[in-house]
Design a protein around this motif. Structure first.
Motif, PDB file in Angstrom:
ATOM      1  N   ALA A  57     -87.444  30.984  45.297  1.00 22.48           N
ATOM      2  CA  ALA A  57     -88.337  32.021  45.824  1.00 22.48           C
ATOM      3  C   ALA A  57     -88.438  31.958  47.347  1.00 22.48           C
ATOM      4  O   ALA A  57     -88.656  32.968  48.012  1.00 22.48           O
ATOM      5  CB  ALA A  57     -89.724  31.883  45.199  1.00 22.48           C
ATOM      6  N   ARG A  58     -88.324  30.782  47.902  1.00 22.37           N
ATOM      7  CA  ARG A  58     -88.310  30.577  49.347  1.00 22.37           C
ATOM      8  C   ARG A  58     -87.028  29.825  49.703  1.00 22.37           C
ATOM      9  O   ARG A  58     -86.602  28.969  48.942  1.00 22.37           O
ATOM     10  CB  ARG A  58     -89.538  29.764  49.798  1.00 22.37           C
ATOM     11  CG  ARG A  58     -90.838  30.545  49.674  1.00 22.37           C
ATOM     12  CD  ARG A  58     -90.938  31.576  50.798  1.00 22.37           C
ATOM     13  NE  ARG A  58     -92.207  32.286  50.808  1.00 22.37           N
ATOM     14  CZ  ARG A  58     -92.454  33.387  50.108  1.00 22.37           C
ATOM     15  NH1 ARG A  58     -91.522  33.896  49.315  1.00 22.37           N
ATOM     16  NH2 ARG A  58     -93.624  33.989  50.185  1.00 22.37           N
ATOM     17  N   PRO A  59     -86.369  30.145  50.809  1.00 24.62           N
ATOM     18  CA  PRO A  59     -86.854  30.964  51.912  1.00 24.62           C
ATOM     19  C   PRO A  59     -86.794  32.459  51.634  1.00 24.62           C
ATOM     20  O   PRO A  59     -85.974  32.916  50.836  1.00 24.62           O
ATOM     21  CB  PRO A  59     -85.900  30.601  53.057  1.00 24.62           C
ATOM     22  CG  PRO A  59     -84.626  30.255  52.364  1.00 24.62           C
ATOM     23  CD  PRO A  59     -85.044  29.557  51.096  1.00 24.62           C
ATOM     24  N   GLU A  60     -87.660  33.191  52.325  1.00 25.42           N
ATOM     25  CA  GLU A  60     -87.549  34.639  52.335  1.00 25.42           C
ATOM     26  C   GLU A  60     -86.250  35.005  53.038  1.00 25.42           C
ATOM     27  O   GLU A  60     -85.928  34.472  54.097  1.00 25.42           O
ATOM     28  CB  GLU A  60     -88.734  35.244  53.101  1.00 25.42           C
ATOM     29  CG  GLU A  60     -88.710  36.752  53.186  1.00 25.42           C
ATOM     30  CD  GLU A  60     -89.796  37.314  54.072  1.00 25.42           C
ATOM     31  OE1 GLU A  60     -89.935  38.551  54.101  1.00 25.42           O
ATOM     32  OE2 GLU A  60     -90.501  36.519  54.724  1.00 25.42           O
ATOM     33  N   LYS A  66     -83.326  40.391  61.807  1.00 24.96           N
ATOM     34  CA  LYS A  66     -84.779  40.249  61.739  1.00 24.96           C
ATOM     35  C   LYS A  66     -85.240  38.796  61.630  1.00 24.96           C
ATOM     36  O   LYS A  66     -86.436  38.535  61.585  1.00 24.96           O
ATOM     37  CB  LYS A  66     -85.329  41.056  60.554  1.00 24.96           C
ATOM     38  CG  LYS A  66     -85.117  42.559  60.724  1.00 24.96           C
ATOM     39  CD  LYS A  66     -85.723  43.344  59.567  1.00 24.96           C
ATOM     40  CE  LYS A  66     -85.535  44.848  59.773  1.00 24.96           C
ATOM     41  NZ  LYS A  66     -86.083  45.638  58.641  1.00 24.96           N
ATOM     42  N   VAL A  67     -84.296  37.853  61.578  1.00 29.22           N
ATOM     43  CA  VAL A  67     -84.676  36.445  61.524  1.00 29.22           C
ATOM     44  C   VAL A  67     -85.220  36.045  62.894  1.00 29.22           C
ATOM     45  O   VAL A  67     -84.570  36.284  63.919  1.00 29.22           O
ATOM     46  CB  VAL A  67     -83.470  35.559  61.147  1.00 29.22           C
ATOM     47  CG1 VAL A  67     -83.859  34.083  61.198  1.00 29.22           C
ATOM     48  CG2 VAL A  67     -82.967  35.927  59.761  1.00 29.22           C
ATOM     49  N   PRO A  68     -86.435  35.460  62.956  1.00 27.69           N
ATOM     50  CA  PRO A  68     -87.021  35.116  64.258  1.00 27.69           C
ATOM     51  C   PRO A  68     -86.126  34.167  65.059  1.00 27.69           C
ATOM     52  O   PRO A  68     -85.532  33.241  64.516  1.00 27.69           O
ATOM     53  CB  PRO A  68     -88.341  34.429  63.879  1.00 27.69           C
ATOM     54  CG  PRO A  68     -88.654  34.915  62.503  1.00 27.69           C
ATOM     55  CD  PRO A  68     -87.331  35.128  61.833  1.00 27.69           C
ATOM     56  N   LYS A  69     -86.034  34.433  66.355  1.00 26.15           N
ATOM     57  CA  LYS A  69     -85.270  33.568  67.255  1.00 26.15           C
ATOM     58  C   LYS A  69     -86.204  32.520  67.844  1.00 26.15           C
ATOM     59  O   LYS A  69     -87.320  32.830  68.260  1.00 26.15           O
ATOM     60  CB  LYS A  69     -84.656  34.402  68.394  1.00 26.15           C
ATOM     61  CG  LYS A  69     -83.699  35.491  67.916  1.00 26.15           C
ATOM     62  CD  LYS A  69     -82.416  34.887  67.369  1.00 26.15           C
ATOM     63  CE  LYS A  69     -81.350  35.960  67.143  1.00 26.15           C
ATOM     64  NZ  LYS A  69     -81.693  36.896  66.062  1.00 26.15           N
ATOM     65  N   ARG A  70     -85.755  31.276  67.860  1.00 20.30           N
ATOM     66  CA  ARG A  70     -86.554  30.184  68.417  1.00 20.30           C
ATOM     67  C   ARG A  70     -85.737  29.435  69.455  1.00 20.30           C
ATOM     68  O   ARG A  70     -84.533  29.253  69.282  1.00 20.30           O
ATOM     69  CB  ARG A  70     -87.018  29.243  67.300  1.00 20.30           C
ATOM     70  CG  ARG A  70     -87.990  29.893  66.314  1.00 20.30           C
ATOM     71  CD  ARG A  70     -88.313  28.958  65.166  1.00 20.30           C
ATOM     72  NE  ARG A  70     -89.380  29.484  64.311  1.00 20.30           N
ATOM     73  CZ  ARG A  70     -89.191  30.336  63.318  1.00 20.30           C
ATOM     74  NH1 ARG A  70     -87.970  30.776  63.063  1.00 20.30           N
ATOM     75  NH2 ARG A  70     -90.190  30.747  62.582  1.00 20.30           N
ATOM     76  N   ARG A  71     -86.390  28.976  70.492  1.00 13.44           N
ATOM     77  CA  ARG A  71     -85.688  28.266  71.556  1.00 13.44           C
ATOM     78  C   ARG A  71     -85.260  26.888  71.076  1.00 13.44           C
ATOM     79  O   ARG A  71     -86.109  26.092  70.655  1.00 13.44           O
ATOM     80  CB  ARG A  71     -86.588  28.124  72.777  1.00 13.44           C
ATOM     81  CG  ARG A  71     -86.948  29.452  73.431  1.00 13.44           C
ATOM     82  CD  ARG A  71     -87.794  29.231  74.682  1.00 13.44           C
ATOM     83  NE  ARG A  71     -88.137  30.488  75.326  1.00 13.44           N
ATOM     84  CZ  ARG A  71     -87.348  31.119  76.180  1.00 13.44           C
ATOM     85  NH1 ARG A  71     -86.165  30.596  76.488  1.00 13.44           N
ATOM     86  NH2 ARG A  71     -87.729  32.248  76.727  1.00 13.44           N
ATOM     87  N   LEU A  81     -83.224  25.344  63.661  1.00 11.44           N
ATOM     88  CA  LEU A  81     -81.765  25.224  63.644  1.00 11.44           C
ATOM     89  C   LEU A  81     -81.308  24.388  62.449  1.00 11.44           C
ATOM     90  O   LEU A  81     -80.352  24.762  61.744  1.00 11.44           O
ATOM     91  CB  LEU A  81     -81.292  24.602  64.957  1.00 11.44           C
ATOM     92  CG  LEU A  81     -79.788  24.487  65.171  1.00 11.44           C
ATOM     93  CD1 LEU A  81     -79.092  25.838  65.023  1.00 11.44           C
ATOM     94  CD2 LEU A  81     -79.500  23.884  66.551  1.00 11.44           C
ATOM     95  N   LEU A  82     -81.986  23.274  62.187  1.00 10.42           N
ATOM     96  CA  LEU A  82     -81.643  22.458  61.022  1.00 10.42           C
ATOM     97  C   LEU A  82     -81.856  23.249  59.723  1.00 10.42           C
ATOM     98  O   LEU A  82     -81.056  23.135  58.786  1.00 10.42           O
ATOM     99  CB  LEU A  82     -82.490  21.179  61.003  1.00 10.42           C
ATOM    100  CG  LEU A  82     -82.175  20.149  62.081  1.00 10.42           C
ATOM    101  CD1 LEU A  82     -83.212  19.035  62.055  1.00 10.42           C
ATOM    102  CD2 LEU A  82     -80.769  19.564  61.897  1.00 10.42           C
ATOM    103  N   HIS A  83     -82.915  24.033  59.669  1.00  7.73           N
ATOM    104  CA  HIS A  83     -83.176  24.842  58.482  1.00  7.73           C
ATOM    105  C   HIS A  83     -82.061  25.857  58.285  1.00  7.73           C
ATOM    106  O   HIS A  83     -81.590  26.074  57.155  1.00  7.73           O
ATOM    107  CB  HIS A  83     -84.527  25.548  58.626  1.00  7.73           C
ATOM    108  CG  HIS A  83     -84.995  26.235  57.387  1.00  7.73           C
ATOM    109  ND1 HIS A  83     -84.563  27.493  57.026  1.00  7.73           N
ATOM    110  CD2 HIS A  83     -85.844  25.829  56.403  1.00  7.73           C
ATOM    111  CE1 HIS A  83     -85.136  27.841  55.889  1.00  7.73           C
ATOM    112  NE2 HIS A  83     -85.925  26.858  55.485  1.00  7.73           N
ATOM    113  N   PRO A 145     -87.966  31.631  57.134  1.00  4.42           N
ATOM    114  CA  PRO A 145     -87.069  32.665  56.601  1.00  4.42           C
ATOM    115  C   PRO A 145     -85.622  32.365  56.964  1.00  4.42           C
ATOM    116  O   PRO A 145     -85.334  31.586  57.882  1.00  4.42           O
ATOM    117  CB  PRO A 145     -87.554  33.954  57.275  1.00  4.42           C
ATOM    118  CG  PRO A 145     -88.317  33.517  58.471  1.00  4.42           C
ATOM    119  CD  PRO A 145     -88.863  32.158  58.176  1.00  4.42           C
ATOM    120  N   ALA A 146     -84.706  32.944  56.216  1.00  2.00           N
ATOM    121  CA  ALA A 146     -83.269  32.769  56.466  1.00  2.00           C
ATOM    122  C   ALA A 146     -82.608  34.129  56.324  1.00  2.00           C
ATOM    123  O   ALA A 146     -83.212  35.087  55.830  1.00  2.00           O
ATOM    124  CB  ALA A 146     -82.670  31.770  55.487  1.00  2.00           C
TER     125      ALA A 146
END
Length: 271
Positions: A57-60, A66-71, A81-83, A145-146
């Motif tokens: 059920a997860r990850p969404e 639309k996947v959030p970008k993170r620094r 990044l590991l996820h 999310p992925a």
């Protein structure tokens, strides 16, 4: 009677829980190689794989845009990044078992199954290593999310054995050889040696997975009297959306059996 290899492949594909999927992948690989070593190999058999594998059920799953970008310089960004890499590895478990089951009707040497069962086993191991890295951070697979785009190549090539080999190991997994060294350097700069060790294991073993794709692609081209380079270009243009993007890890690609004249001509093409 012991289940056939194809039936075992479908069991992995039909398992939704990520940890259980990885456990089954490793258990079925061990059974395959144990039987081979004992001189009583499992039959390849036939089984009907699902068009899409079962998922937790997860990850969404989101559109890649639309996947959030993170620094990546932040702890949160490195966890993301590991996820993301764990998500890739879990998809790879399914991709490798899918090629076993979906194309079991095509006569292939036993070595073909040895290679892809080994690859599926290693991808499950990689997922476990990354899950351990996430757990050490107080996180887990499914916490973020992925993107949902990874299985598209499998669906697009569900009826094309050579297309599957061209796009999945020889394009998608080869991309991993290009980007992983920078990831290793990033985690090393931040003193995260557990993540470095996991990524170095993945990097070393992914060369073999790309090589399996190149080897069996060339095998099929030889059997069907196709020029491998021309066939590769035709199939990538047909099934891969977008352009191949440099920089390329030419050394590791060559080690895996991918010479530059396979991929450089595809760089400027948007499809």
């Amino acid at each position: 009677m012991s289940p056939s290899l194809a039936e075992r492949a479908v069991e992995v594909l039909s398992t939704a829980d990520a940890a259980e999927k990885a456990r089954l992948s490793r258990a079925h690989a061990a059974a395959w190689f144990s039987a081979r070593e004992a001189g009583t190999p499992l039959p390849v058999g036939r089984a009907a794989p699902p068009l899409r594998p079962a998922r937790p059920a997860r990850p969404e799953l989101l559109d890649p845009r639309k996947v959030p970008k993170r620094r990546p310089g932040s702890a949160e960004g490195r966890a993301a990044l590991l996820h993301a890499v764990a998500h890739i590895e879990l998809n790879a478990v399914d991709l490798h078992w899918d090629i076993v089951a979906r194309f079991a009707h095509v006569p292939m040497p036993a070595g073909f199954y040895d290679d892809w069962v080994k690859a599926a086993d290693e991808e499950a191991k990689h997922f476990g290593l990354l899950s351990d890295c996430l757990a050490a951070r107080g996180s887990h697979y499914g916490a973020l999310p992925a993107h949902a785009g990874m299985w598209r190549a499998a669906e697009d090539t569900a009826e094309d054995f050579m297309g599957r080999l061209a796009v999945v190991p020889m394009v998608l997994e080869a991309r991993g050889l290009d980007v992983t060294p920078d990831m290793i350097a990033l985690f090393r700069r931040h003193g995260e040696e557990t993540a470095v060790a996991a990524l170095e294991t993945i990097y070393a073993e992914e060369v073999g997975h790309v090589a399996y794709g190149a080897k069996w692609f060339h095998f099929l081209c030889g059997r069907e009297n196709h020029d491998p380079k021309e066939a590769f270009h035709t199939l990538v243009r047909r099934y891969f959306k977008g352009a191949l993007k440099p920089p390329f890890n030419e050394e590791k690609r060559a080690e895996a059996g991918l010479p530059p004249d396979f991929y450089w001509p595809l760089v400027a093409e948007e499809r």
